[in-house]
Write a protein that holds these residues in place. Structure first.
Motif, PDB file in Angstrom:
ATOM      1  N   GLY A   9      45.755  41.978  43.375  1.00  0.00           N
ATOM      2  CA  GLY A   9      44.534  41.625  44.091  1.00  0.00           C
ATOM      3  C   GLY A   9      44.080  42.639  45.125  1.00  0.00           C
ATOM      4  O   GLY A   9      42.939  42.592  45.583  1.00  0.00           O
ATOM      5  N   VAL A  10      44.967  43.582  45.488  1.00  0.00           N
ATOM      6  CA  VAL A  10      44.557  44.594  46.471  1.00  0.00           C
ATOM      7  C   VAL A  10      43.571  45.595  45.871  1.00  0.00           C
ATOM      8  O   VAL A  10      42.788  46.205  46.608  1.00  0.00           O
ATOM      9  N   LEU A  16      40.343  47.469  47.804  1.00  0.00           N
ATOM     10  CA  LEU A  16      40.312  48.897  48.111  1.00  0.00           C
ATOM     11  C   LEU A  16      39.115  49.571  47.440  1.00  0.00           C
ATOM     12  O   LEU A  16      38.485  50.462  48.024  1.00  0.00           O
ATOM     13  N   THR A  17      38.779  49.139  46.231  1.00  0.00           N
ATOM     14  CA  THR A  17      37.624  49.706  45.527  1.00  0.00           C
ATOM     15  C   THR A  17      36.327  49.408  46.273  1.00  0.00           C
ATOM     16  O   THR A  17      35.450  50.273  46.415  1.00  0.00           O
ATOM     17  N   GLN A  55      45.427  40.433  53.286  1.00  0.00           N
ATOM     18  CA  GLN A  55      46.177  39.198  53.522  1.00  0.00           C
ATOM     19  C   GLN A  55      45.315  37.965  53.238  1.00  0.00           C
ATOM     20  O   GLN A  55      45.779  36.975  52.670  1.00  0.00           O
ATOM     21  N   LYS A  56      44.041  38.044  53.600  1.00  0.00           N
ATOM     22  CA  LYS A  56      43.149  36.899  53.485  1.00  0.00           C
ATOM     23  C   LYS A  56      42.665  36.661  52.052  1.00  0.00           C
ATOM     24  O   LYS A  56      42.510  35.503  51.623  1.00  0.00           O
ATOM     25  N   ARG A  85      43.738  35.275  46.209  1.00  0.00           N
ATOM     26  CA  ARG A  85      42.635  34.647  45.461  1.00  0.00           C
ATOM     27  C   ARG A  85      42.106  35.591  44.388  1.00  0.00           C
ATOM     28  O   ARG A  85      41.838  35.179  43.251  1.00  0.00           O
ATOM     29  N   ILE A  86      41.957  36.862  44.747  1.00  0.00           N
ATOM     30  CA  ILE A  86      41.455  37.847  43.792  1.00  0.00           C
ATOM     31  C   ILE A  86      42.484  38.080  42.690  1.00  0.00           C
ATOM     32  O   ILE A  86      42.137  38.174  41.508  1.00  0.00           O
ATOM     33  N   GLY A  87      43.759  38.165  43.077  1.00  0.00           N
ATOM     34  CA  GLY A  87      44.815  38.379  42.089  1.00  0.00           C
ATOM     35  C   GLY A  87      44.853  37.280  41.045  1.00  0.00           C
ATOM     36  O   GLY A  87      45.011  37.544  39.843  1.00  0.00           O
ATOM     37  N   GLY A  88      44.705  36.034  41.485  1.00  0.00           N
ATOM     38  CA  GLY A  88      44.670  34.928  40.539  1.00  0.00           C
ATOM     39  C   GLY A  88      43.502  35.048  39.580  1.00  0.00           C
ATOM     40  O   GLY A  88      43.627  34.780  38.374  1.00  0.00           O
TER      41      GLY A  88
END
Length: 279
Positions: free
Chosen positions: A159-160, A164-165, A185-186, A190-193
């Protein structure tokens, strides 16, 4: 509105509106996974698919010869490597090996951040894989397995990448590294899922990406998240006030035979073997 808050707002809006650009699974990983899902595919055909990516082929031979596979006789060809690893495991291991291709950028500053993120991922992965191996020696009837933890531990922090993009479009935020850490952290879970769902991965992988860093997520059953968290605590990636107490939770749960395991010679030897897969 500050630049930092503006970026955070942009990220949240894009997540909510389903417009955040997610990374795509590397092409070679897609081909391997499609072949592995074909009930008619055989080991020779799988070797042929992998052979089209020389770097991946070399990594698969390295994996087959690693202490992680528990074999002392070395293999020299891709066909031998695929035979040793087996179709069941090769799908996730090949995907895991391809993950590094995603942590790249033409922007020097972003590349530095991505390199650090990938190195953190590898450290956690090696600990998680080694811990799983020790767990399996005592829990032979569990549904958890080595090939799944190998991939799960290399996508847990996926999700990072979109963060970063997106941040690359706002270079001024890098003057405040703590903000990026806060955004990650926030939002990274959610993005990774979302990425795992987009790639069509199973719930185990969604659970890992979404919940590994969520202190409020405390499943009663032993799951892959436990091994990722334990590895992240050992490596200092997951910050805790009392490392021994935090790891003690996993000893009580049965994930760890003992928190002293991490300094045991047998564990350290295995950890070295696992690290050799990614060297």
């Amino acid at each position: 509105m500050s630049t930092e808050n503006a970026l955070l707002t942009i990220l949240v809006d894009k997540i909510n509106n389903d417009t955040l650009v997610l990374p795509t699974l590397p092409e070679v990983a897609v081909r391997v996974r499609q072949a592995a899902d074909d009930p008619e595919v055989n080991l020779l055909q799988m070797a042929d698919v992998i052979s089209h990516d020389p770097a991946l082929a070399a990594r698969m031979i390295k994996v087959a010869n690693s202490g992680f596979m528990g074999r002392s006789i070395k293999v020299n060809t891709l066909n031998q490597a695929v035979t040793r690893i087996g179709l069941r495991q090769i799908k996730n291991i090949a995907t895991a090996m391809a993950m590094e291709q995603l942590f790249v950028s033409n922007n020097k500053l972003i590349k530095t951040y991505m390199d650090k993120a990938w190195q953190k991922t590898l450290k956690v992965a090696c600990q998680a894989i080694s811990t799983m191996e020790f767990y399996l020696r005592l829990n032979k009837h569990t549904s958890l397995n080595k090939d799944t933890i190998t991939l799960a531990s290399l996508v847990f922090n996926i999700g990072v990448l979109p963060i970063l993009t997106e941040a690359e479009k706002h270079p001024e935020v890098f003057a405040n590294p703590s903000f990026l850490a806060h955004a990650i952290q926030k939002l990274a879970g959610r993005i990774g899922g979302a990425i795992m769902r987009e790639w069509g991965f199973t719930d185990d992988f969604v659970e890992v990406a979404e919940s590994w860093a969520n202190p409020n997520y405390k499943p009663e059953h032993v799951c892959y998240v436990d091994f990722i968290r334990a590895g992240a605590i050992v490596e200092g990636i997951l910050q805790v006030s009392d490392k021994a107490a935090a790891l003690g939770v996993y000893e009580e749960k049965g994930v760890l035979r003992s928190i002293d395991m991490f300094t045991d010679d047998a564990y350290l030897d295995l950890l070295t073997d696992v690290k050799s897969m990614f060297a």
